[in-house]
Design an enzyme around this catalytic site. Structure first.
Site, PDB file in Angstrom:
ATOM      1  N   SER A  28       8.657  35.665   4.902  1.00 19.88           N
ATOM      2  CA  SER A  28       9.363  36.702   5.599  1.00 19.88           C
ATOM      3  C   SER A  28       9.230  38.027   5.723  1.00 19.88           C
ATOM      4  CB  SER A  28      11.025  36.513   5.281  1.00 19.88           C
ATOM      5  OG  SER A  28      11.663  35.275   5.276  1.00 19.88           O
ATOM      6  N   HIS A  59       9.696  34.864  12.074  1.00 24.01           N
ATOM      7  CA  HIS A  59       8.817  33.590  12.005  1.00 24.01           C
ATOM      8  C   HIS A  59       8.006  33.373  13.264  1.00 24.01           C
ATOM      9  CE1 HIS A  59       9.055  32.662   7.345  1.00 24.01           C
ATOM     10  NE2 HIS A  59      10.239  33.197   7.763  1.00 24.01           N
ATOM     11  N   HIS A  81      11.847  26.157   7.002  1.00 25.43           N
ATOM     12  CA  HIS A  81      12.319  25.952   5.788  1.00 25.43           C
ATOM     13  C   HIS A  81      13.134  24.799   5.694  1.00 25.43           C
ATOM     14  CE1 HIS A  81      11.606  30.087   6.353  1.00 25.43           C
ATOM     15  NE2 HIS A  81      11.535  30.105   5.086  1.00 25.43           N
ATOM     16  N   TYR A  83      16.208  24.646   4.975  1.00 20.56           N
ATOM     17  CA  TYR A  83      17.549  24.777   5.504  1.00 20.56           C
ATOM     18  C   TYR A  83      17.772  24.651   6.872  1.00 20.56           C
ATOM     19  CZ  TYR A  83      15.836  29.378   6.139  1.00 20.56           C
ATOM     20  OH  TYR A  83      15.217  30.546   6.311  1.00 20.56           O
ATOM     21  N   GLU A  84      16.670  24.508   7.670  1.00 23.16           N
ATOM     22  CA  GLU A  84      16.640  24.226   9.121  1.00 23.16           C
ATOM     23  C   GLU A  84      17.035  22.854   9.410  1.00 23.16           C
ATOM     24  OE1 GLU A  84      13.786  26.777  11.511  1.00 23.16           O
ATOM     25  OE2 GLU A  84      12.963  27.155   9.460  1.00 23.16           O
ATOM     26  N   ALA A 111       9.549  36.007   0.486  1.00 19.59           N
ATOM     27  CA  ALA A 111      10.149  36.988   0.171  1.00 19.59           C
ATOM     28  C   ALA A 111      11.249  36.292  -0.719  1.00 19.59           C
ATOM     29  CB  ALA A 111      11.063  37.544   1.162  1.00 19.59           C
ATOM     30  N   MET A 209      14.099  30.308  -0.815  1.00 17.56           N
ATOM     31  CA  MET A 209      14.404  29.292  -0.301  1.00 17.56           C
ATOM     32  C   MET A 209      13.160  28.479   0.347  1.00 17.56           C
ATOM     33  SD  MET A 209      17.524  30.766   2.100  1.00 17.56           S
ATOM     34  CE  MET A 209      18.570  31.926   1.328  1.00 17.56           C
ATOM     35  N   SER A 210      12.002  28.690  -0.394  1.00 19.87           N
ATOM     36  CA  SER A 210      11.041  28.018   0.262  1.00 19.87           C
ATOM     37  C   SER A 210       9.847  27.781  -0.947  1.00 19.87           C
ATOM     38  CB  SER A 210      10.154  29.134   1.319  1.00 19.87           C
ATOM     39  OG  SER A 210       9.788  30.075   0.615  1.00 19.87           O
ATOM     40  N   ASN A 233      14.903  42.103  -2.739  1.00 25.17           N
ATOM     41  CA  ASN A 233      16.230  42.454  -3.173  1.00 25.17           C
ATOM     42  C   ASN A 233      16.852  42.269  -4.585  1.00 25.17           C
ATOM     43  OD1 ASN A 233      16.202  39.703  -1.471  1.00 25.17           O
ATOM     44  ND2 ASN A 233      18.195  39.800  -2.841  1.00 25.17           N
ATOM     45  N   HIS A 245      19.867  39.421   5.464  1.00 23.86           N
ATOM     46  CA  HIS A 245      18.545  39.055   5.809  1.00 23.86           C
ATOM     47  C   HIS A 245      17.719  40.216   6.392  1.00 23.86           C
ATOM     48  CE1 HIS A 245      15.080  36.602   7.145  1.00 23.86           C
ATOM     49  NE2 HIS A 245      15.065  36.967   8.442  1.00 23.86           N
TER      50      HIS A 245
HETATM   51  N1  HPA Z   1      18.026  34.695  -2.357  1.00 25.74           N
HETATM   52  C1  HPA Z   1      17.617  33.580  -1.800  1.00 25.74           C
HETATM   53  N2  HPA Z   1      16.219  33.853  -1.005  1.00 25.74           N
HETATM   54  C2  HPA Z   1      15.907  35.054  -0.877  1.00 25.74           C
HETATM   55  C3  HPA Z   1      16.646  36.141  -1.326  1.00 25.74           C
HETATM   56  C4  HPA Z   1      17.821  35.763  -2.089  1.00 25.74           C
HETATM   57  O1  HPA Z   1      18.436  36.752  -2.990  1.00 25.74           O
HETATM   58  N3  HPA Z   1      16.166  36.923  -0.866  1.00 25.74           N
HETATM   59  C5  HPA Z   1      14.982  36.739  -0.167  1.00 25.74           C
HETATM   60  N4  HPA Z   1      14.789  35.382  -0.101  1.00 25.74           N
END
Ligand code: HPA
Length: 270
Positions: A28, A59, A81, A83-84, A111, A209-210, A233, A245
């Site tokens: 991302s 993406h 991902h 989650y999709e 990310a 998440m990847s 973050n 996001h």
């Molecule tokens: N959690 C999960 N996935 C992420 C995060 C997070 O804080 N930041 C970027 N992708």
């Protein structure tokens, strides 16, 4: 998915783009890195038979082939991902297609949220290992022996050799590079503060998440993997503010020059 499905996709990519020995996946906010390729040609995922297309903003969904740091590389601009809801076979399909096209080295970027409280957003982290906290595994189902064994070893999920190359390049460039353990959550919601406290106790430095499903499938078929996170973050509950996001993409964008320089230098040194 059977061998034929992977072969069909591989045949299309081979005909349209050719082969390569190095694969790179952009996370991302890092998609602009595709601009670094020369002699670049791309193929939309939608034109590859059986290939899943990402629905996430940021993406692009393009399979690139081009030159980078003296090598011919494939570059995935955008990933799907877990989650999709497409299933982990779809999520990891490109890894096996790459394998059929000659890729031996896979560089996975993402990310991620920063769990380690000594670090800060914008830091880059080399993945030393992962924790699979998803309760899922892309290798569940009949084993495709042509790719690898039923019970693949994961004691070196991320190649120490590749990590050393990346570490050396970071030092040369004066880029501070963290190293740590990445924990995979399914998403799509961000984690709760309690979950983040839990994985910190378990040894995690980052969450995302990847990357882990692709790592597992790549190791299964004998590829060497390098994992690189942009910590965009502080993970949930560390700072008194919600996660979103937009912030993830903005911070990834802020460090993309550093990130690109490190990635390019690493490929050059392979
Ligand atoms: N959690 C999960 N996935 C992420 C995060 C997070 O804080 N930041 C970027 N992708």
């Amino acid at each position: 998915m059977d061998m034929q499905a992977y072969q069909l996709a591989a045949d299309t990519v081979r005909q349209r783009l050719g082969t390569a020995e190095i694969g790179i996946v952009l996370g991302s906010g890092l998609g602009d890195f595709a601009d670094r390729l020369t002699e670049a040609e791309s193929l939309p995922y939608a034109e590859i038979p059986g290939f899943p297309v990402s629905t996430v903003a940021g993406h692009a969904g393009l399979w690139w082939r081009g030159r980078l740091g003296g090598h011919t590389v494939f570059l995935m601009q955008g990933r799907v991902h877990a989650y999709e809801g497409l299933g982990l076979e779809a999520v990891t399909m490109y890894v096996r297609v790459m394998r059929l096209l000659g890729v031996k080295t896979l560089i996975l970027t993402n990310a991620a949220g920063c769990v380690n409280t000594e670090w800060k957003p914008g830091d880059l982290m080399l993945l030393r290992d992962f924790i699979n906290y998803s309760g899922r595994n892309p290798l569940i189902g009949p084993n495709l022996d042509a790719f690898g064994p039923r019970f693949p070893d994961m004691s070196e999920a991320y190649s120490r050799r590749l990590a050393e190359i990346c570490r050396t390049q970071a030092e040369k460039l004066g880029i501070a590079l963290r190293e740590g353990v990445y924990t995979w959550f399914n998403g799509p919601c961000y984690e709760t503060p309690a979950e983040i406290r839990m994985v910190r106790i378990l040894g995690a430095d980052a969450v995302g998440m990847s990357t882990v499903p692709e790592t597992i499938v790549a190791r299964h078929c004998g590829m060497e993997v390098l994992g690189l996170s942009c910590l965009t973050n502080m993970a949930a509950g560390i700072l008194p503010q919600p996660l979103n996001h937009l912030e993830v993409v903005e911070v990834a964008n802020r460090v993309k020059e550093q990130f690109s320089a490190l990635l390019t230098a690493t490929v050059e040194a392979l």
